[in-house]
Design a protein around this motif. Structure first.
Motif, PDB file in Angstrom:
ATOM      1  N   LEU A   1       0.118  -0.976   0.381  1.00  0.00           N
ATOM      2  CA  LEU A   1       0.150  -0.294   0.396  1.00  0.00           C
ATOM      3  C   LEU A   1       0.520   1.046   0.091  1.00  0.00           C
ATOM      4  N   GLY A   2       1.486   1.085   0.906  1.00  0.00           N
ATOM      5  CA  GLY A   2       2.973   2.441   1.066  1.00  0.00           C
ATOM      6  C   GLY A   2       3.746   2.724  -0.502  1.00  0.00           C
ATOM      7  N   LEU A   3       3.855   1.402  -1.044  1.00  0.00           N
ATOM      8  CA  LEU A   3       4.789   1.794  -2.450  1.00  0.00           C
ATOM      9  C   LEU A   3       3.553   2.332  -3.531  1.00  0.00           C
ATOM     10  N   GLY A   4       2.087   2.003  -3.182  1.00  0.00           N
ATOM     11  CA  GLY A   4       1.542   2.651  -4.008  1.00  0.00           C
ATOM     12  C   GLY A   4       1.512   3.543  -3.512  1.00  0.00           C
ATOM     13  N   PHE A   5       1.816   4.211  -2.884  1.00  0.00           N
ATOM     14  CA  PHE A   5       1.142   5.360  -2.391  1.00  0.00           C
ATOM     15  C   PHE A   5       1.920   6.311  -3.118  1.00  0.00           C
ATOM     16  N   LEU A   6       3.257   5.529  -3.196  1.00  0.00           N
ATOM     17  CA  LEU A   6       4.175   6.389  -4.138  1.00  0.00           C
ATOM     18  C   LEU A   6       4.814   6.369  -5.564  1.00  0.00           C
ATOM     19  N   ALA A   7       4.052   4.887  -6.276  1.00  0.00           N
ATOM     20  CA  ALA A   7       3.321   5.481  -7.383  1.00  0.00           C
ATOM     21  C   ALA A   7       2.485   6.224  -8.126  1.00  0.00           C
ATOM     22  N   ASN A   8       1.417   6.184  -7.518  1.00  0.00           N
ATOM     23  CA  ASN A   8       0.522   7.526  -7.869  1.00  0.00           C
ATOM     24  C   ASN A   8       0.752   8.794  -7.484  1.00  0.00           C
ATOM     25  N   LYS A   9       1.624   9.129  -6.259  1.00  0.00           N
ATOM     26  CA  LYS A   9       2.279  10.253  -6.360  1.00  0.00           C
ATOM     27  C   LYS A   9       3.367  10.512  -7.099  1.00  0.00           C
ATOM     28  N   ALA A  10       4.342   9.362  -7.530  1.00  0.00           N
ATOM     29  CA  ALA A  10       5.020   9.630  -8.390  1.00  0.00           C
ATOM     30  C   ALA A  10       4.407   9.951 -10.028  1.00  0.00           C
ATOM     31  N   ILE A  11       3.422   9.190 -10.019  1.00  0.00           N
ATOM     32  CA  ILE A  11       3.112   9.792 -11.310  1.00  0.00           C
ATOM     33  C   ILE A  11       2.062  10.524 -11.769  1.00  0.00           C
ATOM     34  N   GLU A  12       1.605  11.770 -10.526  1.00  0.00           N
ATOM     35  CA  GLU A  12       0.986  13.102 -10.412  1.00  0.00           C
ATOM     36  C   GLU A  12       2.743  13.903 -10.764  1.00  0.00           C
ATOM     37  N   TRP A  13       3.280  13.403 -10.240  1.00  0.00           N
ATOM     38  CA  TRP A  13       5.274  14.571 -10.432  1.00  0.00           C
ATOM     39  C   TRP A  13       5.209  14.052 -11.650  1.00  0.00           C
ATOM     40  N   VAL A  14       4.759  13.454 -11.819  1.00  0.00           N
ATOM     41  CA  VAL A  14       5.468  13.376 -13.816  1.00  0.00           C
ATOM     42  C   VAL A  14       5.064  14.167 -14.709  1.00  0.00           C
ATOM     43  N   VAL A  15       3.774  14.064 -14.301  1.00  0.00           N
ATOM     44  CA  VAL A  15       2.618  15.081 -15.429  1.00  0.00           C
ATOM     45  C   VAL A  15       2.342  16.544 -15.117  1.00  0.00           C
ATOM     46  N   LEU A  16       3.090  16.448 -13.536  1.00  0.00           N
ATOM     47  CA  LEU A  16       2.767  17.872 -13.688  1.00  0.00           C
ATOM     48  C   LEU A  16       4.291  18.815 -13.744  1.00  0.00           C
ATOM     49  N   PHE A  17       5.119  17.889 -13.809  1.00  0.00           N
ATOM     50  CA  PHE A  17       6.334  18.122 -15.012  1.00  0.00           C
ATOM     51  C   PHE A  17       6.267  18.766 -15.890  1.00  0.00           C
ATOM     52  N   SER A  18       5.203  17.396 -16.728  1.00  0.00           N
ATOM     53  CA  SER A  18       5.798  16.945 -18.137  1.00  0.00           C
ATOM     54  C   SER A  18       4.784  18.775 -19.116  1.00  0.00           C
ATOM     55  N   GLU A  19       3.792  19.143 -17.764  1.00  0.00           N
ATOM     56  CA  GLU A  19       3.315  20.276 -17.838  1.00  0.00           C
ATOM     57  C   GLU A  19       3.995  21.335 -17.984  1.00  0.00           C
ATOM     58  N   GLY A  20       5.064  21.692 -17.432  1.00  0.00           N
ATOM     59  CA  GLY A  20       6.062  22.431 -16.850  1.00  0.00           C
ATOM     60  C   GLY A  20       5.502  22.701 -16.219  1.00  0.00           C
ATOM     61  N   THR A  21       4.974  22.135 -14.904  1.00  0.00           N
ATOM     62  CA  THR A  21       5.028  22.986 -13.034  1.00  0.00           C
ATOM     63  C   THR A  21       6.684  22.337 -12.409  1.00  0.00           C
ATOM     64  N   GLY A  22       7.124  23.390 -12.592  1.00  0.00           N
ATOM     65  CA  GLY A  22       8.510  22.513 -11.399  1.00  0.00           C
ATOM     66  C   GLY A  22       8.611  23.378  -9.958  1.00  0.00           C
ATOM     67  N   LEU A  23       9.266  23.048  -9.399  1.00  0.00           N
ATOM     68  CA  LEU A  23       9.796  23.213  -8.267  1.00  0.00           C
ATOM     69  C   LEU A  23       9.793  25.087  -8.191  1.00  0.00           C
ATOM     70  N   ASP A  24      10.084  25.279  -8.916  1.00  0.00           N
ATOM     71  CA  ASP A  24      10.841  27.060  -9.557  1.00  0.00           C
ATOM     72  C   ASP A  24       9.634  27.971  -9.781  1.00  0.00           C
ATOM     73  N   SER A  25       8.407  27.331 -10.225  1.00  0.00           N
ATOM     74  CA  SER A  25       7.840  27.682 -11.205  1.00  0.00           C
ATOM     75  C   SER A  25       6.962  28.441 -10.299  1.00  0.00           C
ATOM     76  N   SER A  26       6.873  28.703  -9.395  1.00  0.00           N
ATOM     77  CA  SER A  26       5.548  29.506  -8.238  1.00  0.00           C
ATOM     78  C   SER A  26       5.397  29.082  -6.734  1.00  0.00           C
ATOM     79  N   VAL A  27       5.377  29.655  -5.875  1.00  0.00           N
ATOM     80  CA  VAL A  27       5.837  29.699  -4.384  1.00  0.00           C
ATOM     81  C   VAL A  27       4.173  28.658  -4.113  1.00  0.00           C
ATOM     82  N   ARG A  28       3.237  28.615  -4.650  1.00  0.00           N
ATOM     83  CA  ARG A  28       2.460  27.813  -4.916  1.00  0.00           C
ATOM     84  C   ARG A  28       2.962  26.134  -5.404  1.00  0.00           C
ATOM     85  N   ALA A  29       3.926  25.948  -6.563  1.00  0.00           N
ATOM     86  CA  ALA A  29       4.418  24.482  -6.398  1.00  0.00           C
ATOM     87  C   ALA A  29       5.451  24.491  -6.227  1.00  0.00           C
TER      88      ALA A  29
END
Lengths: 838, 89
Positions: free
Chosen positions: A745-773
């Motif tokens: 279940l913990g691995l599932g949590f991490l995998a789900n989170k990884a997918i979410e981050w990859v999608v956001l990165f691919s959309e151009g939302t990085g750590l330095d995009s905004s203070v919200r990000a």
């Protein structure tokens, strides 16, 4: 008032016993380097702390002398003994070193040595963690030293104000190393805090109630509570700063609304309790010394303790008086002016108690008493001059001037003076030697003269702006007087070091109790004390300190008598005279410290997401990999190591009766983790308020993946519970299956989170995009780090369970892991709505 | 184990509350009445946290002092967050 009805457990008579045999047979001899690398004994660790802190005193003192040399005359940039940047580094690192690497660790050294003796414990609750705390402290000190050689050390002032602290203004790798050093120091303090809190609450001798605890131990207990919570906030602040420097998040960027004010909030939420963290141990030592050298119990002892508790609590509600010149509103300034005045009241009571104790007693002006009295005088000056800074209007005038410099040196260095008193007071106990009394008194005369020549003129030259070496010519005389005073104060420290160093080699042997009227338990054993401290089980049940033999202790425990006051196990613990072997040596804390240095230096090379090019970059990357591997290896080895420690639990344990040491340690650690996560969440909320609450939208477009992760974590919490239930049913398969599910279940949590981050990165939302990000990635990333740590532990537990552990009635480890895992779950329950829904 | 049913019931309740929390957003309450929705979502989170701490972490069966230790940290978080946020209003 007097507390005559109280058992005089610290105010009674400490009867010295004949010297014990120094049974160090589990440890290499003292002359061997190996002993100091492997020792976990609290007295050895205390000496290591004291010696290391003394080194940093000299280091910080040399920087101070360089500062005073530069201030000999008003300077233009490029003139004088230091370049402009070198001066900035000297000023910044002098402050950081003296506050973090000298004063508090110096006090920690005394606490390590003395507190277990005062409470009747053979050692701290977690001896290896105690050693780890020291080695992390040393590691952090090595990092701060190394920072000078990695481009440039930090040069933006000891308060590390934003936005000066980000790479745009402070780009050197060494500056990142300095911040890393503070992170490691915070880790050291947290580990130490958990240990001392558990020890003092859970391992007191029978009959030693909280009310009758010696004042030094009381002051240290409150200090470590303050440390635990305050340093967690600082840890959050410096972790965020590291993220800004290494990963490119934008919390403290000049363009972030509220970023610089956020830093001041996080820093001073730690910084003001830090004043009392520094002063309390000195205050406790002064109280002990005043009692011993006046032959009089402290006047109003109960109210003295109540005042200390009040100050410790109030210290967390005064931090904004350091921010009167920022853009915070007038209402909150007024409120914090009132709370600041409020905190002076219990301190006044303590000062009057100390003065009245002297008035009622017959004072012997030995060296410890001279220093303790001097510390009180200096503290009174520092306290009174601080009242001006607590008033909003006056603060507008004084803030940023040498008035502040003079004031806080009178406060902080009066604390150091109290600790010098403690050094002379406990020197015979720690070394078994007496010091040279004449040289001691001479050193005080030089010290007191140098101190006041150094710091008092700074009040008179108060118009000098802080942190710069240019000032109006009419202040030249005062600054030169201060510089001469600095040299004299330096000579005083050399005299102290010479006196004590010479005495260790050629001094007369010290008696177990060299001080008439001393009353605490450390004076009832040989100087220095034997490895397990006491010749029997200490007990205060008769109202005075006694040493019981094991048969008496066992009988008392079996009878349900006062020796088993926590209502727990009546079994005799490992200790004197019984057959259970107690360990005192482990190499792994030192190894972890070493690999911490390597890791931190390696990761310092990561600047805004990338390492330097070429060989330099390879060096930093290689060090990072080597360090991380070493850390994993040494931590795992420490986990595997068989190490038996004293359990405690046969004496007083209020208010944690029935909570065994490890469980209590875990709860205390989680309390600090609450503040750590709280500060991260608070930072996100603060920045959102500054940004405009309703203009700020969640970074993830859809809350459903977050909801799925909530389901996964809740279910994993449930499966941990099922593992515990299976362990109680002695079902090995049940434990393995439940923990296996938790892991998946913990691995599932991490995998789900990884997918979410990859999608956001691919959309151009990085750590330095905004203070919200930035807030989204960093806060949920910190949580992911906790999940990953939990999964590593889960894997270890599965392996152990597979081999038959936990189903033999010893399922405590599962329960302790559950406490951590459920906490990670709880944190997510707040992160999910904050970053996905509202 | 006598408490297995209790733990199962709590787990189901947590599951439901988490769903309700997202339901508040899905029905558009955040758009129509932001403060009410924010209040509801916060209360749901607090309930879940208290239940997990109380029963999964066994706080209800521990000495009350352990709860106070955790509350100390939580009060510290609240003091920092509320006072800091208020200071810039």
């Amino acid at each position: 008032m007097t507390d005559d009805n109280q058992p005089r457990t610290d105010g009674g008579t400490a009867t010295a016993l004949p010297g014990d045999s120094h049974d160090d047979d589990h440890l290499p001899p003292r002359w061997s380097l190996k002993r100091w690398l492997v020792t976990t004994n609290h007295k050895d660790v205390g000496l290591l702390y004291l010696a290391t802190a003394m080194f940093f005193l000299v280091f910080g003192g040399v920087l101070a002398l360089l500062i005073r040399a530069q201030m000999w005359s008003p300077r233009a940039p490029g003139t004088g003994v230091l370049s402009a940047m070198a001066y900035n580094q000297a000023v910044s690192l002098h402050g950081l070193i003296m506050v973090f690497w000298f004063i508090s660790p110096f006090a920690t050294g005394f606490a390590n040595y003395i507190v277990p003796l005062q409470i009747g414990a053979e050692d701290l609750a977690f001896p290896r963690l105690n050693a780890l705390s020291y080695w992390l402290y040393l590691a952090s000190g090595i990092l701060v030293f190394a920072s000078f050689f990695l481009g440039s050390s930090y040069a933006g002032g000891w308060t590390l104000y934003a936005p000066l602290n980000i790479p745009a203004f402070m780009p050197s790798i060494g500056a990142t190393t300095t911040v890393f050093a503070i992170v490691v120091f915070c880790a050291s303090v947290t580990v130490g805090g958990v240990n001392f809190i558990t020890t003092i609450h859970r391992m007191r001798a029978p009959g030693l109630t909280m009310r009758s605890l010696p004042l030094f131990t009381w002051s240290w207990l409150l200090t470590v509570w303050m440390m635990l919570l305050a340093f967690a906030a600082l840890l959050a602040a410096v972790m965020i700063l590291l993220s800004d420097r290494m990963l490119g998040t934008t919390y403290f960027a000049a363009t972030t609304a509220g970023g610089s004010v956020l830093w001041t909030h996080l820093f001073w939420f730690f910084g003001h309790p830090e004043v009392y963290i520094v002063f309390f141990p000195a205050l406790g030592a002064m109280a002990e010394i005043f009692q011993t050298f006046s032959g009089n119990r402290i006047v109003g002892r109960k109210w003295f303790i109540v005042s200390m508790v009040l100050v410790a609590l109030q210290s967390f509600i005064v931090w904004m008086h350091h921010m009167f010149l920022t853009s915070i509103n007038l209402e909150v300034k007024t409120l914090f002016m009132a709370t600041t005045i409020g905190i002076s009241l219990p301190f006044d009571l303590m000062v009057f108690a100390l003065i009245y104790t002297l008035i009622k007693g017959r004072i012997r002006w030995d060296t410890p008493m001279l220093y303790a009295f001097g510390a009180l005088v200096l503290f009174i000056v520092g306290g009174i001059t601080g009242v001006f800074l607590g008033a909003v209007v006056l603060d507008y005038e004084f803030r940023g001037t040498y008035w502040v410099v003079a004031h806080f040196h009178y406060v902080m260095v009066s604390g150091a003076t109290g600790l010098v008193a403690a050094l002379f007071y406990w020197f015979p106990k720690m070394t078994g030697k007496t010091y040279d009394e004449f040289l001691g008194k001479l050193s005080f005369a030089v010290y007191f003269t140098g101190f006041n020549m150094l710091y008092f003129p700074l009040f008179l030259a108060w118009g000098t702006p802080r942190r710069v070496f240019a000032y109006r010519p009419e202040y030249v005389g005062w600054h030169r007087l201060a510089s001469v005073g600095a040299v004299i104060l330096g000579i005083a420290f050399l005299l102290i070091i010479y006196n004590l160093g010479k005495s260790i080699v050629t001094g007369d042997d010290a008696a177990a109790n060299p001080w008439p009227y001393s009353t605490t338990a450390e004076w009832a054993v040989a100087s220095p004390p034997p490895i397990d401290n006491f010749p029997g089980k200490p007990s205060y049940t008769s109202g005075n300190l006694e040493f019981l033999d094991d048969s008496a202790t066992a009988a008392a425990a079996a009878d349900g008598g006062t020796a088993a006051t926590d209502g727990g196990h009546a079994a005799l613990e490992p200790g004197h005279g019984d057959d259970v072997h107690v360990d005192h040596a482990s190499i792994w804390p030192a190894a972890i410290g070493l690999f911490t240095v390597v890791t931190a230096i390696g990761l310092s090379g990561l600047q805004v997401g990338s390492f330097p090019a070429g060989l330099e970059g390879l060096f930093y990357q290689g060090a990072s990999v080597l360090g991380v591997l070493g850390l994993i290896g040494s931590t795992t080895a420490m986990g595997y190591e068989n190490f038996t420690a004293h359990e405690g639990g046969l004496g007083e344990a209020w208010p944690f009766e029935g909570v065994e040491n490890t469980k209590m340690g875990m709860w205390v650690f989680l309390a600090s983790d609450v503040v750590l996560f709280g500060a991260f969440i608070g930072a996100a909320i603060f920045l959102r308020v500054a940004y405009g609450w309703t203009h700020w939208h969640p970074i993830p477009h859809n809350p459903i993946p977050g909801l799925v992760n909530t389901y996964l974590l809740l279910t994993s919490s449930f499966t941990v519970i099922l593992a515990l239930v299976a362990a109680q049913k002695r079902s090995r398969k049940g434990v393995v299956a439940s923990l296996g599910l938790t892991f998946l279940l913990g691995l599932g949590f991490l995998a789900n989170k990884a997918i979410e981050w990859v999608v956001l990165f691919s959309e151009g939302t990085g750590l330095d995009s905004s203070v919200r990000a930035s807030t989204y990635y960093l806060t949920t990333g910190l949580h992911m780090g906790h999940v990953i740590a939990g999964l590593l532990i889960t894997a270890y537990l599965i392996w152990r369970a597979w081999n038959g552990a936990y189903t033999d009635g010893n399922d405590e480890t599962l329960e302790y892991f559950g406490l951590y895992w459920h906490f990670v779950d709880i944190v997510w329950l707040f992160l999910f709505p904050l970053f996905y829904i509202v | 184990m006598a408490r297995t049913k209790l733990y199962t019931g709590i787990y189901v309740a947590l599951f439901v509350i988490a769903t309700l929390q997202v339901g508040v957003e899905q029905i558009g309450l955040l758009e129509s009445s932001y403060m009410l929705a924010l209040g509801l979502i916060t209360v749901f989170s607090l309930i879940k946290a208290v239940v997990v701490a109380g029963y999964f972490q066994h706080l209800v069966w521990e000495p009350r002092s352990v709860t106070y230790v955790l509350l100390l940290g939580f009060v510290g978080f609240l003091a920092l967050t509320v006072a800091a946020s208020y200071s810039i209003l």
